[in-house]
Write a protein that holds these residues in place. Sequence first.
Motif, PDB file in Angstrom:
ATOM      1  N   CYS A 170       4.299  10.056 -50.611  1.00  0.00           N
ATOM      2  CA  CYS A 170       3.523  10.808 -49.621  1.00  0.00           C
ATOM      3  C   CYS A 170       2.523  11.729 -50.313  1.00  0.00           C
ATOM      4  CB  CYS A 170       4.456  11.624 -48.729  1.00  0.00           C
ATOM      5  SG  CYS A 170       5.507  12.768 -49.623  1.00  0.00           S
ATOM      6  N   ASP A 171       1.408  11.971 -49.639  1.00  0.00           N
ATOM      7  CA  ASP A 171       0.434  12.947 -50.126  1.00  0.00           C
ATOM      8  C   ASP A 171       0.828  14.333 -49.651  1.00  0.00           C
ATOM      9  OD1 ASP A 171      -1.417  11.170 -51.454  1.00  0.00           O
ATOM     10  OD2 ASP A 171      -1.975  10.440 -49.469  1.00  0.00           O
ATOM     11  N   VAL A 172       0.299  15.352 -50.333  1.00  0.00           N
ATOM     12  CA  VAL A 172       0.642  16.738 -50.027  1.00  0.00           C
ATOM     13  C   VAL A 172      -0.622  17.567 -49.855  1.00  0.00           C
ATOM     14  CG1 VAL A 172       1.783  18.835 -50.848  1.00  0.00           C
ATOM     15  CG2 VAL A 172       2.834  16.592 -51.271  1.00  0.00           C
ATOM     16  N   LEU A 173      -0.692  18.267 -48.741  1.00  0.00           N
ATOM     17  CA  LEU A 173      -1.753  19.243 -48.496  1.00  0.00           C
ATOM     18  C   LEU A 173      -1.102  20.621 -48.452  1.00  0.00           C
ATOM     19  CD1 LEU A 173      -4.575  20.224 -47.633  1.00  0.00           C
ATOM     20  CD2 LEU A 173      -4.007  19.607 -45.293  1.00  0.00           C
ATOM     21  N   VAL A 174      -1.448  21.468 -49.408  1.00  0.00           N
ATOM     22  CA  VAL A 174      -0.855  22.801 -49.494  1.00  0.00           C
ATOM     23  C   VAL A 174      -1.496  23.723 -48.463  1.00  0.00           C
ATOM     24  CG1 VAL A 174      -0.655  24.867 -50.937  1.00  0.00           C
ATOM     25  CG2 VAL A 174      -0.174  22.610 -51.910  1.00  0.00           C
ATOM     26  N   ILE A 175      -0.645  24.423 -47.710  1.00  0.00           N
ATOM     27  CA  ILE A 175      -1.105  25.446 -46.766  1.00  0.00           C
ATOM     28  C   ILE A 175      -0.334  26.710 -47.083  1.00  0.00           C
ATOM     29  CG2 ILE A 175      -1.194  26.143 -44.354  1.00  0.00           C
ATOM     30  CD1 ILE A 175      -1.576  23.305 -43.546  1.00  0.00           C
TER      31      ILE A 175
ATOM     32  N   ASP B  21       3.269  10.066 -44.240  1.00  0.00           N
ATOM     33  CA  ASP B  21       2.122   9.792 -45.106  1.00  0.00           C
ATOM     34  C   ASP B  21       1.629  11.069 -45.776  1.00  0.00           C
ATOM     35  OD1 ASP B  21       1.820   6.976 -44.248  1.00  0.00           O
ATOM     36  OD2 ASP B  21       1.285   7.889 -42.332  1.00  0.00           O
ATOM     37  N   LEU B  22       1.748  12.170 -45.050  1.00  0.00           N
ATOM     38  CA  LEU B  22       1.194  13.443 -45.513  1.00  0.00           C
ATOM     39  C   LEU B  22       2.163  14.580 -45.205  1.00  0.00           C
ATOM     40  CD1 LEU B  22      -1.327  15.038 -46.603  1.00  0.00           C
ATOM     41  CD2 LEU B  22      -2.077  15.198 -44.213  1.00  0.00           C
ATOM     42  N   VAL B  23       2.321  15.487 -46.174  1.00  0.00           N
ATOM     43  CA  VAL B  23       3.158  16.676 -45.994  1.00  0.00           C
ATOM     44  C   VAL B  23       2.264  17.912 -46.032  1.00  0.00           C
ATOM     45  CG1 VAL B  23       5.038  18.078 -46.939  1.00  0.00           C
ATOM     46  CG2 VAL B  23       5.160  15.575 -47.055  1.00  0.00           C
TER      47      VAL B  23
ATOM     48  N   LEU C  81       9.865  15.542 -55.135  1.00  0.00           N
ATOM     49  CA  LEU C  81       9.453  14.358 -54.381  1.00  0.00           C
ATOM     50  C   LEU C  81       8.981  13.251 -55.318  1.00  0.00           C
ATOM     51  CD1 LEU C  81       7.508  16.006 -51.408  1.00  0.00           C
ATOM     52  CD2 LEU C  81       9.770  14.925 -51.331  1.00  0.00           C
ATOM     53  N   ARG C  82       8.211  13.619 -56.333  1.00  0.00           N
ATOM     54  CA  ARG C  82       7.717  12.615 -57.272  1.00  0.00           C
ATOM     55  C   ARG C  82       8.866  12.034 -58.103  1.00  0.00           C
ATOM     56  NH1 ARG C  82       4.509  12.461 -53.819  1.00  0.00           N
ATOM     57  NH2 ARG C  82       2.470  13.472 -53.887  1.00  0.00           N
ATOM     58  N   ALA C  83       9.838  12.885 -58.458  1.00  0.00           N
ATOM     59  CA  ALA C  83      10.994  12.399 -59.208  1.00  0.00           C
ATOM     60  C   ALA C  83      11.797  11.399 -58.386  1.00  0.00           C
ATOM     61  CB  ALA C  83      11.879  13.567 -59.636  1.00  0.00           C
ATOM     62  N   ALA C  84      11.783  11.599 -57.052  1.00  0.00           N
ATOM     63  CA  ALA C  84      12.481  10.677 -56.140  1.00  0.00           C
ATOM     64  C   ALA C  84      11.616   9.475 -55.782  1.00  0.00           C
ATOM     65  CB  ALA C  84      12.894  11.417 -54.876  1.00  0.00           C
ATOM     66  N   ARG C  85      10.433   9.381 -56.408  1.00  0.00           N
ATOM     67  CA  ARG C  85       9.496   8.274 -56.209  1.00  0.00           C
ATOM     68  C   ARG C  85       8.960   8.208 -54.778  1.00  0.00           C
ATOM     69  NH1 ARG C  85      11.894   3.258 -59.898  1.00  0.00           N
ATOM     70  NH2 ARG C  85      11.985   4.446 -61.849  1.00  0.00           N
ATOM     71  N   GLU C  86       8.849   9.360 -54.153  1.00  0.00           N
ATOM     72  CA  GLU C  86       8.212   9.424 -52.839  1.00  0.00           C
ATOM     73  C   GLU C  86       6.696   9.428 -53.043  1.00  0.00           C
ATOM     74  OE1 GLU C  86       9.760   9.013 -50.207  1.00  0.00           O
ATOM     75  OE2 GLU C  86      11.834   9.591 -50.612  1.00  0.00           O
TER      76      GLU C  86
ATOM     77  N   MET D 265      -1.691   5.305 -37.116  1.00  0.00           N
ATOM     78  CA  MET D 265      -1.514   6.759 -37.089  1.00  0.00           C
ATOM     79  C   MET D 265      -1.063   7.271 -38.456  1.00  0.00           C
ATOM     80  SD  MET D 265      -2.181   7.890 -34.007  1.00  0.00           S
ATOM     81  CE  MET D 265      -1.286   9.412 -33.751  1.00  0.00           C
ATOM     82  N   THR D 266      -1.575   8.426 -38.841  1.00  0.00           N
ATOM     83  CA  THR D 266      -1.117   9.091 -40.061  1.00  0.00           C
ATOM     84  C   THR D 266       0.050   9.998 -39.707  1.00  0.00           C
ATOM     85  OG1 THR D 266      -3.340   9.056 -41.038  1.00  0.00           O
ATOM     86  CG2 THR D 266      -1.773  10.644 -41.931  1.00  0.00           C
ATOM     87  N   ARG D 267       1.192   9.746 -40.344  1.00  0.00           N
ATOM     88  CA  ARG D 267       2.424  10.475 -40.042  1.00  0.00           C
ATOM     89  C   ARG D 267       2.509  11.728 -40.899  1.00  0.00           C
ATOM     90  NH1 ARG D 267       6.662   7.624 -38.022  1.00  0.00           N
ATOM     91  NH2 ARG D 267       8.081   8.318 -39.684  1.00  0.00           N
ATOM     92  N   VAL D 268       2.746  12.873 -40.259  1.00  0.00           N
ATOM     93  CA  VAL D 268       2.685  14.166 -40.938  1.00  0.00           C
ATOM     94  C   VAL D 268       4.014  14.904 -40.814  1.00  0.00           C
ATOM     95  CG1 VAL D 268       1.509  16.399 -41.059  1.00  0.00           C
ATOM     96  CG2 VAL D 268       0.216  14.333 -40.463  1.00  0.00           C
ATOM     97  N   LEU D 269       4.467  15.490 -41.916  1.00  0.00           N
ATOM     98  CA  LEU D 269       5.620  16.386 -41.926  1.00  0.00           C
ATOM     99  C   LEU D 269       5.120  17.801 -42.197  1.00  0.00           C
ATOM    100  CD1 LEU D 269       8.773  16.794 -41.987  1.00  0.00           C
ATOM    101  CD2 LEU D 269       8.587  16.575 -44.476  1.00  0.00           C
ATOM    102  N   VAL D 270       5.496  18.745 -41.350  1.00  0.00           N
ATOM    103  CA  VAL D 270       5.097  20.140 -41.507  1.00  0.00           C
ATOM    104  C   VAL D 270       6.236  20.906 -42.170  1.00  0.00           C
ATOM    105  CG1 VAL D 270       4.455  22.266 -40.312  1.00  0.00           C
ATOM    106  CG2 VAL D 270       3.586  20.066 -39.498  1.00  0.00           C
ATOM    107  N   VAL D 271       5.934  21.617 -43.258  1.00  0.00           N
ATOM    108  CA  VAL D 271       6.953  22.382 -43.976  1.00  0.00           C
ATOM    109  C   VAL D 271       6.530  23.841 -44.031  1.00  0.00           C
ATOM    110  CG1 VAL D 271       8.269  22.623 -46.111  1.00  0.00           C
ATOM    111  CG2 VAL D 271       7.478  20.357 -45.389  1.00  0.00           C
ATOM    112  N   ASP D 272       7.244  24.690 -43.300  1.00  0.00           N
ATOM    113  CA  ASP D 272       6.972  26.133 -43.287  1.00  0.00           C
ATOM    114  C   ASP D 272       8.223  26.844 -42.800  1.00  0.00           C
ATOM    115  OD1 ASP D 272       5.910  28.849 -42.413  1.00  0.00           O
ATOM    116  OD2 ASP D 272       4.074  27.902 -43.147  1.00  0.00           O
ATOM    117  N   ASP D 273       8.588  27.938 -43.464  1.00  0.00           N
ATOM    118  CA  ASP D 273       9.841  28.618 -43.091  1.00  0.00           C
ATOM    119  C   ASP D 273       9.701  29.454 -41.827  1.00  0.00           C
ATOM    120  OD1 ASP D 273       8.180  30.474 -44.442  1.00  0.00           O
ATOM    121  OD2 ASP D 273       9.894  31.755 -44.848  1.00  0.00           O
ATOM    122  N   ASP D 274       8.473  29.718 -41.397  1.00  0.00           N
ATOM    123  CA  ASP D 274       8.248  30.486 -40.174  1.00  0.00           C
ATOM    124  C   ASP D 274       8.121  29.519 -38.996  1.00  0.00           C
ATOM    125  OD1 ASP D 274       6.914  31.867 -37.997  1.00  0.00           O
ATOM    126  OD2 ASP D 274       6.472  33.471 -39.404  1.00  0.00           O
ATOM    127  N   PHE D 275       9.051  29.603 -38.062  1.00  0.00           N
ATOM    128  CA  PHE D 275       9.091  28.659 -36.945  1.00  0.00           C
ATOM    129  C   PHE D 275       7.804  28.687 -36.131  1.00  0.00           C
ATOM    130  CE2 PHE D 275      10.744  26.142 -33.574  1.00  0.00           C
ATOM    131  CZ  PHE D 275      10.295  26.717 -32.390  1.00  0.00           C
TER     132      PHE D 275
END
Length: 223
Positions: free
Chosen positions: A76-81, A49-51, A69-74, A1-11
């Motif tokens: 994960c890939d990033v998909l901008v929405i 795996d993906l943000v 994230l890159r400075a912290a050596r993470e 499975m590809t693990r995804v983190l969703v980042v958005d200030d609107d719930f």
Amino acid sequence: MTRVLVVDDDFMVARIHRGFVERVSGFEVVGSARTGAEAVELVAALKPDLVLLDLYLPDAFGLDVVTRLRAARETCDVLVITAAKEADAVRAAVRQGVVGYLLKPFAFGDLEQRLETYAAERARDLGDDLTQQEIDAAFATQPVSRPAGVALPKGLSGETADAVCAALRDSPQTLSATECAEAVGISRVSARRYLEHFVTSGLADVTLRYGSTGRPERRYRWR
């Protein structure tokens, strides 16, 4: 499975994005964040795996979060929405190495296509001893909006073409070159060149709007 983190200030928006992701086979949402700081913390804790990253966050601009994230050596890939249509934001995202740039609002199929393309790229086995052709294929990027196989004339950039394409596709009505230029953040003359290229390529239609005086206005619509 590809693990995804969703980042958005609107719930509610984050909830919709979570629902979209979980409809795509092979993907699961492991968490959501509403600020840049929370996103950095959750990436460290959950190792997605993906943000899916919004750019307009209450405490940071999304691409600054990528830098952290890159400075912290993470890794994960990033998909901008995002709703950010400015050419500078698109160029900066490309420089940051994001895997895609999707404009809000969008349909489920738009995200599904990008996730499936991403999954296919992740699954590709490069091996250890590569030929030049295999290396070139590994570095090739698929436009997130402009259809593959459409060659651009000399002087036109892929990033700007994708931004113009996205503005045209996302518009509920036809656009003039001036309106498209304002949406993307480029000159009217530049916008006209990209729009006419899409018409010539069979990707867009143009109609004429006649006023009381002067030349008719050219209006463009994505096919």
